[in-house]
Design a protein around this motif. Structure first.
Motif, PDB file in Angstrom:
ATOM      1  N   GLN A 172     -10.446   0.679   3.600  1.00 41.79           N
ATOM      2  CA  GLN A 172     -11.240  -0.443   3.958  1.00 41.79           C
ATOM      3  C   GLN A 172     -11.385  -1.140   2.675  1.00 41.79           C
ATOM      4  O   GLN A 172     -11.256  -2.551   2.454  1.00 41.79           O
TER       5      GLN A 172
ATOM      6  N   CYS B 209      -5.144   2.881   8.942  1.00 40.12           N
ATOM      7  CA  CYS B 209      -4.626   1.643   8.466  1.00 40.12           C
ATOM      8  C   CYS B 209      -5.235   0.554   9.578  1.00 40.12           C
ATOM      9  O   CYS B 209      -5.640  -0.410   9.087  1.00 40.12           O
TER      10      CYS B 209
ATOM     11  N   ILE C 223      -0.584  -8.378   1.646  1.00 40.81           N
ATOM     12  CA  ILE C 223      -0.707  -6.727   1.637  1.00 40.81           C
ATOM     13  C   ILE C 223       0.051  -6.158   2.983  1.00 40.81           C
ATOM     14  O   ILE C 223      -0.053  -6.554   4.037  1.00 40.81           O
TER      15      ILE C 223
ATOM     16  N   CYS D 156      -9.548  -0.620  -0.070  1.00 39.94           N
ATOM     17  CA  CYS D 156      -8.277  -1.262  -0.643  1.00 39.94           C
ATOM     18  C   CYS D 156      -7.743  -2.636   0.077  1.00 39.94           C
ATOM     19  O   CYS D 156      -7.313  -3.429  -0.579  1.00 39.94           O
ATOM     20  N   THR D 157      -7.817  -2.579   1.355  1.00 37.08           N
ATOM     21  CA  THR D 157      -7.652  -3.917   2.066  1.00 37.08           C
ATOM     22  C   THR D 157      -8.603  -4.895   1.683  1.00 37.08           C
ATOM     23  O   THR D 157      -8.084  -6.163   1.558  1.00 37.08           O
ATOM     24  N   GLN D 158      -9.756  -4.731   1.467  1.00 37.44           N
ATOM     25  CA  GLN D 158     -10.942  -5.847   1.247  1.00 37.44           C
ATOM     26  C   GLN D 158     -10.441  -6.302  -0.513  1.00 37.44           C
ATOM     27  O   GLN D 158     -10.478  -7.359  -0.772  1.00 37.44           O
TER      28      GLN D 158
ATOM     29  N   LEU E 160      -5.800  -3.383   8.698  1.00 40.15           N
ATOM     30  CA  LEU E 160      -4.246  -3.624   8.666  1.00 40.15           C
ATOM     31  C   LEU E 160      -3.898  -4.103  10.091  1.00 40.15           C
ATOM     32  O   LEU E 160      -4.601  -3.461  10.867  1.00 40.15           O
TER      33      LEU E 160
ATOM     34  N   LEU F 246       0.751  -1.097   0.046  1.00 41.18           N
ATOM     35  CA  LEU F 246      -0.094  -0.128  -0.190  1.00 41.18           C
ATOM     36  C   LEU F 246       0.787   1.339  -0.176  1.00 41.18           C
ATOM     37  O   LEU F 246       1.667   1.351   0.831  1.00 41.18           O
TER      38      LEU F 246
END
Length: 170
Positions: A116, A141, A129, A118-120, A146, A96
């Protein structure tokens, strides 16, 4: 491929979509130049080209924070693709990077929605990630999904000191 997630209208009409790195290059570079310290349009375009469009691992992505009724993205989060090895097993990872939200939209909800998303999305595309958030982004984050598993210390030595000293001395 576009991955859209619409928040409830009560949260100001924010949504996240995947950028077309060729069509949206100018607006992404402008967002970075305005919000990432040390970048101008030239360096932001170079970063976009080297780290995303021409990434040798392929599949790099920039997710854009959009506001209902506005044409220009108000935030962005990049996912740099990387290849890792676990013994003999290759892993596809994403770092990221380049997380920005324009000042007018810099509050918890828009930043958290972007993180959220981007993490999903990243969990569906990558096996790993990771990120190295600056102190202002740590909370977003963590709340975005994360988990902290360690800490690093960054060290740097200036090659020339005149510019640094002139900032602190009359």
């Amino acid at each position: 491929m576009t991955n859209m997630r619409q928040p409830p209208r009560a949260h100001g009409g924010y949504s996240v979509r995947e950028a077309d790195l060729d069509v949206g290059a100018a607006s992404i570079a402008a967002l970075w130049a305005e919000n990432l310290a040390g970048h101008d349009l030239h360096s932001a375009n170079t970063k976009l080209s080297l780290a995303y469009r021409d990434n040798p691992a392929g599949g790099a992505s920039v997710q854009l924070l959009m506001v209902q009724g506005e044409q220009q993205a108000q935030g962005a989060q990049g996912l740099h693709t990387r290849r890792f090895w676990l013994g003999k097993r290759p892993l596809r990872g994403a770092g990221l990077a380049d997380f920005v939200v324009n000042v007018a939209h810099r509050s918890l909800w828009p930043a958290l929605l972007l993180m959220q998303h981007c993490t999903q999305m990243g969990a569906g595309r990558f096996e790993l990630i990771y990120g190295f958030p600056n102190p202002k982004a740590v909370t977003v984050c963590e709340r975005g999904g994360l988990k902290r598993f360690g800490q690093i210390q960054r060290y740097a030595t200036p090659l020339a000191s005149r510019v640094f000293l002139s900032r602190r001395m009359p």
